[in-house]
Design an enzyme around this catalytic site. Structure first.
Site, mmCIF file in Angstrom:
data_model
loop_
_atom_site.group_PDB
_atom_site.id
_atom_site.type_symbol
_atom_site.label_atom_id
_atom_site.label_comp_id
_atom_site.label_asym_id
_atom_site.label_seq_id
_atom_site.Cartn_x
_atom_site.Cartn_y
_atom_site.Cartn_z
ATOM 1 N N TRP A 1 11.549 -47.227 -16.806
ATOM 2 C CA TRP A 1 11.309 -46.297 -15.693
ATOM 3 C C TRP A 1 10.119 -45.401 -16.006
ATOM 4 O O TRP A 1 9.304 -45.112 -15.125
ATOM 5 C CB TRP A 1 12.556 -45.481 -15.373
ATOM 6 C CG TRP A 1 13.680 -46.347 -14.879
ATOM 7 C CD1 TRP A 1 14.894 -46.524 -15.467
ATOM 8 C CD2 TRP A 1 13.684 -47.184 -13.712
ATOM 9 N NE1 TRP A 1 15.648 -47.405 -14.735
ATOM 10 C CE2 TRP A 1 14.926 -47.823 -13.654
ATOM 11 C CE3 TRP A 1 12.749 -47.446 -12.710
ATOM 12 C CZ2 TRP A 1 15.273 -48.718 -12.639
ATOM 13 C CZ3 TRP A 1 13.079 -48.333 -11.692
ATOM 14 C CH2 TRP A 1 14.335 -48.944 -11.663
ATOM 15 N N ASP B 1 12.160 -37.034 -15.064
ATOM 16 C CA ASP B 1 13.052 -37.895 -14.289
ATOM 17 C C ASP B 1 14.425 -37.817 -14.965
ATOM 18 O O ASP B 1 14.586 -38.261 -16.106
ATOM 19 C CB ASP B 1 12.506 -39.331 -14.320
ATOM 20 C CG ASP B 1 13.438 -40.357 -13.661
ATOM 21 O OD1 ASP B 1 14.543 -39.999 -13.226
ATOM 22 O OD2 ASP B 1 13.028 -41.544 -13.604
ATOM 23 N N LYS C 1 22.902 -42.576 -9.416
ATOM 24 C CA LYS C 1 23.437 -42.793 -10.752
ATOM 25 C C LYS C 1 24.632 -41.865 -11.000
ATOM 26 O O LYS C 1 25.705 -42.311 -11.362
ATOM 27 C CB LYS C 1 22.367 -42.563 -11.821
ATOM 28 C CG LYS C 1 21.074 -43.332 -11.608
ATOM 29 C CD LYS C 1 21.248 -44.832 -11.830
ATOM 30 C CE LYS C 1 20.159 -45.656 -11.166
ATOM 31 N NZ LYS C 1 18.827 -45.511 -11.716
HETATM 32 C C1 LIG Z 1 17.516 -46.034 -11.400
HETATM 33 C C2 LIG Z 1 16.406 -45.231 -11.946
HETATM 34 C C3 LIG Z 1 15.168 -45.128 -11.293
HETATM 35 C C4 LIG Z 1 14.853 -45.870 -10.004
HETATM 36 O O1 LIG Z 1 15.531 -45.296 -8.962
HETATM 37 P P1 LIG Z 1 15.296 -45.769 -7.447
HETATM 38 O O2 LIG Z 1 16.025 -44.720 -6.687
HETATM 39 O O3 LIG Z 1 15.878 -47.141 -7.318
HETATM 40 O O4 LIG Z 1 13.845 -45.755 -7.183
HETATM 41 C C5 LIG Z 1 14.206 -44.320 -11.845
HETATM 42 N N1 LIG Z 1 14.436 -43.651 -12.981
HETATM 43 C C6 LIG Z 1 15.602 -43.740 -13.648
HETATM 44 C C7 LIG Z 1 15.793 -42.972 -14.903
HETATM 45 C C8 LIG Z 1 16.617 -44.528 -13.150
HETATM 46 O O5 LIG Z 1 17.778 -44.616 -13.815
#
Ligand SMILES: *Cc1c(COP(=O)(O)O)cnc(C)c1O
Length: 359
Positions: free
Chosen positions: A101, A171, A195
């Site tokens: 990511w 993030d 998540k």
């Molecule tokens: C799942 C995830 C993403 C991607 O998320 P989307 O909403 O599908 O774009 C980005 N960063 C992390 C840390 C993730 O776990």
């Protein structure tokens, strides 16, 4: 009705209590005569839902007044572009690449300016967090970017990087609300909610006010300017209204549990059950450096692909689902987010013990 123990990395398990409440309110939300899905986002009823959600999130995370909370769409992945479009005033930013990511965010930023990789753990399949205490960060970098919890690899920053005075952007998709954070250490904290918080379709951005400006990169669409959404309090256009409503319910559930200190303690207890077993097992082992272990995502392997596959299959039949690891790591991964009950982890470990004895 029978519910499984769902170890999915995302979309992931939600608190049963929240799902039950949503079911109870499905046809008639608190006397409105309609579902939250059917109501105007400009109605009084909905205004109270989104305002309460924000207030509860602010309370849970102790968000300072000079930060805005935005409920947006486009997933975490859209932020990979939105961040440089809004923040890259000098067209330069530092990226710490600790997983896929972070790598995707780093690659996306290269479209908009000079993204400098200042640290990486790719040399060992992202199984550790690099030392970020004294990185070579360009003077004129507009921000330093991290993915705080690496969903796929199961690592987490236990201490934040030394940004040397630069704005930190994080993030936190897979560790959102899993423990208390000091929001004032960040310029932006953001995450997709699917998540650890709610249904896919909502991304929450917590952003320091001085980073919200009209001075975005040329060509930045109106919808991708933080200012657009900040000025309109997340109601510039139709927001992901139902998703925000569920997030709000999860915030209340977390408050009822005692807030993020209590949540952290519970998460530590849960993770310890699994990690302790992995450390003593002769068959299973964790794949990441111990001091970098995530409380949320726990990858593990047997070292034998066929045995891994057999385990995943038998676990599923026993009601422990979505344990197959990411294709780049192999083996298994148990995501044990806030809503995974302790009992789910205990039962999984009991199942693993039995599997070890029998194989
Ligand atoms: C799942 C995830 C993403 C991607 O998320 P989307 O909403 O599908 O774009 C980005 N960063 C992390 C840390 C993730 O776990």
């Amino acid at each position: 009705m029978s519910r499984v123990y769902n170890f999915s990395a995302g979309p992931a398990v939600l608190p049963e209590e929240v799902l039950q409440q949503a079911a109870d309110e499905m046809l008639d939300y608190q006397g409105s005569g309609m579902s939250v899905m059917e109501m105007s986002h400009r109605s009084k009823v909905y205004d109270s839902i989104i305002k309460t959600a924000e207030a509860d999130l602010r309370e849970l995370m102790n968000i300072p007044d000079n930060y805005k909370v935005l409920f947006l769409q486009g997933g975490a992945s859209q932020q990979f572009a939105m961040i440089p479009m809004n923040l890259m005033k000098h067209k330069k930013a530092a990226y710490i690449v600790t997983g896929q990511w972070a790598k995707k965010a780093f690659q996306e930023a290269q479209i908009y300016g000079e993204a400098v990789k200042v640290a990486s753990s790719e040399n060992e399949t992202f199984s550790y967090i690099p030392d970020c205490s004294d990185l070579d960060i360009p003077e004129d970098a507009d921000y330093v970017y991290i993915c705080e919890n690496n969903t796929i690899y199961g690592t987490k920053f236990q201490t934040l990087p030394n940004t040397k005075g630069h704005t930190l952007v994080a993030d936190v998709s897979s560790c959102f609300l899993s423990e208390p954070v000091d929001v004032s250490k960040y310029g932006i904290i953001y995450g997709g909610v699917q998540k650890n918080i709610g249904p896919a379709g909502v991304v929450i951005v917590i952003i320091r006010e001085d980073l919200i400006t009209d001075d975005t990169l040329p060509g930045t669409p109106t919808m991708l300017k933080y200012k657009t959404h900040a000025d309109a309090e997340s109601l510039y256009n139709t927001p992901p209204a139902y998703g925000i409503y569920i997030c709000g319910k999860v915030f209340q559930w977390l408050k009822k549990m005692g807030g993020l200190e209590a949540v952290k303690q519970r998460n530590e207890e849960k993770a310890k059950i699994l990690y302790d077993f992995l450390d003593e097992s002769k068959m299973f082992r964790g794949t990441v450096r111990k001091q970098d272990r995530s409380l949320m995502n726990v990858p593990f392997v047997t070292g034998d692909k066929e045995l891994d596959a057999k385990f995943v299959k038998e676990a599923e039949a026993a009601g422990f689902v979505n344990l197959k690891g990411h294709r780049t790591v192999g083996g298994m991964r148990a995501s044990i987010y806030n809503a995974m009950p302790k009992e789910g982890v205990e039962k999984l470990v009991a199942f693993m013990k039995k599997f070890e004895e029998e194989n």
